[in-house]
Scaffold this active site. Structure first.
Site, PDB file in Angstrom:
ATOM      1  N   GLU A 146      53.752  -8.596  84.914  1.00  0.00           N
ATOM      2  CA  GLU A 146      52.481  -8.483  85.564  1.00  0.00           C
ATOM      3  C   GLU A 146      51.717  -9.414  85.712  1.00  0.00           C
ATOM      4  OE1 GLU A 146      52.046  -5.931  87.282  1.00  0.00           O
ATOM      5  OE2 GLU A 146      51.321  -4.285  86.487  1.00  0.00           O
ATOM      6  N   THR A 171      46.458  -7.802  93.917  1.00  0.00           N
ATOM      7  CA  THR A 171      45.738  -7.466  92.908  1.00  0.00           C
ATOM      8  C   THR A 171      44.653  -8.642  92.226  1.00  0.00           C
ATOM      9  OG1 THR A 171      47.395  -5.773  92.079  1.00  0.00           O
ATOM     10  CG2 THR A 171      46.051  -6.691  90.219  1.00  0.00           C
TER      11      THR A 171
HETATM   12  N1  HSE Z   1      44.181  -2.491  86.204  1.00  0.00           N
HETATM   13  C1  HSE Z   1      44.795  -3.299  87.095  1.00  0.00           C
HETATM   14  C2  HSE Z   1      43.625  -3.703  88.149  1.00  0.00           C
HETATM   15  C3  HSE Z   1      45.793  -2.517  88.076  1.00  0.00           C
HETATM   16  O1  HSE Z   1      42.939  -2.705  88.613  1.00  0.00           O
HETATM   17  O2  HSE Z   1      43.613  -4.826  88.367  1.00  0.00           O
HETATM   18  C4  HSE Z   1      46.268  -3.280  89.188  1.00  0.00           C
HETATM   19  O3  HSE Z   1      47.699  -3.419  89.065  1.00  0.00           O
END
Ligand code: HSE
Length: 311
Positions: free
Chosen positions: A129, A181
């Site tokens: 991630e 993201t």
């Molecule tokens: N919690 C994360 C965000 C999830 O909203 O940035 C996205 O992968």
């Protein structure tokens, strides 16, 4: 004798509207598929058999980065081979990078005779991630690995709580635009007003209580985000219209899936979830934006592993 396994890693909805970075839910559909085996040569070999042109070098690949984190704690002679067929489109907001990272480490762990704990797997997968979004977060990884709805009370140290939930249908529309993201995090304000924070933590607590008490009305009232959604929704064409019309069609509520552009809605009954999908179809057809829709349920199991071949 060489063992190959098939891994199915589910899509997930992170944030669950008010729970930015701390709540997530696994979906029964779609899911990524990987075939994995141990190799005699050390290192990681990845082949993608999908249409997304993702890098196959381990250091640049999300599954590879997660496996490299795991390999720091393994015999340096260990080697993995992965054939990856992604269905969850990268940049969809449906936990595509988490499915790659969590699927790879769960598969590797199965090949190694379950040497690592679930928390170890979350820890390794968060390195994937980090490569994808620049930040470690587990609100896609935890539900992808464990299934159901998870509360990530803390990532350092890891403290993950499974939340029970009533029967719910999930309708997701994925407008075919990409939201990274990292960009969706970059635009967020770094400070929040106390009055907004109070509203937000009331909603998070209400949502968790609503799931656990199977109180649909409380779930619906708590699906409100006064901090992240007002900023991020600007990146999603038709967001306010689709949200309002879906709620009018009977959805309990919903919002941005992860960092978008997908939008999800929860419904108590399947026929409502289908009606919601029609509303989504209408809105995005009128806007002239291609889209994909899923009507699905919450997946209870998380990553599924099947031993499928012995040579
Ligand atoms: N919690 C994360 C965000 C999830 O909203 O940035 C996205 O992968």
């Amino acid at each position: 004798m060489n063992k190959s396994i098939k891994v199915l890693a589910p899509a997930s909805v992170a944030n669950l509207v008010c729970g930015f970075d701390v709540l997530g839910m696994s979906l029964a559909d779609p899911a990524d598929e990987m075939i994995m085996s141990l190799t005699d040569t050390p290192g990681i070999k990845i082949i993608h058999e999908d249409e997304y042109n993702l890098p196959e070098e381990a250091e640049k690949n999300v599954a590879g980065a997660a496996l490299l984190a795991m390999m720091k704690e393994l015999d340096p002679q260990t080697g993995f081979f992965l054939r990856v067929k992604k269905t969850i489109k990268p940049g969809s907001g449906l936990g595509s990078s988490a499915a790659s990272a969590a699927g790879a480490v769960a598969g590797a762990n199965a090949l190694l005779g379950n040497k690592f704990s679930q928390d170890d797997l979350v820890r390794f997968a968060m390195s994937g991630e980090k490569l994808a979004s620049g930040v470690k977060h587990a609100d896609n990884i935890a539900p992808c690995l464990m299934g159901g709805i998870t509360l990530i009370r803390s990532i350092m140290p890891l403290d993950i709580v499974k939340v029970s939930f009533p029967e719910l249908y999930v309708t997701v529309v994925h407008p075919q635009i990409e939201v990274k993201t990292s960009d969706a995090r970059e635009i967020l304000r770094k400070q929040v007003l106390l009055k907004d924070a109070i509203k937000q933590w009331g909603n998070i607590a209400g949502l968790v209580a609503g799931f656990m008490q199977k109180d649909y009305s409380l779930i619906g009232r708590s699906l409100e985000d006064v901090i992240i959604e007002p900023v991020r929704s600007i990146l999603i064409p038709g967001f306010n219209e689709v949200k309002e019309k879906c709620k009018n069609a009977g959805a309990l509520g919903g919002g941005i899936s992860g960092s978008g552009p997908s939008v999800f809605m929860l419904s108590v009954e399947e026929k409502t979830a289908n009606r919601v999908s029609e509303v989504m179809r209408e809105v995005y057809s009128c806007l002239g934006i291609d889209f994909k829709i899923y009507v699905t349920k919450i997946d209870e199991k998380g990553v599924k592993i099947e031993v499928f071949q012995h040579q």
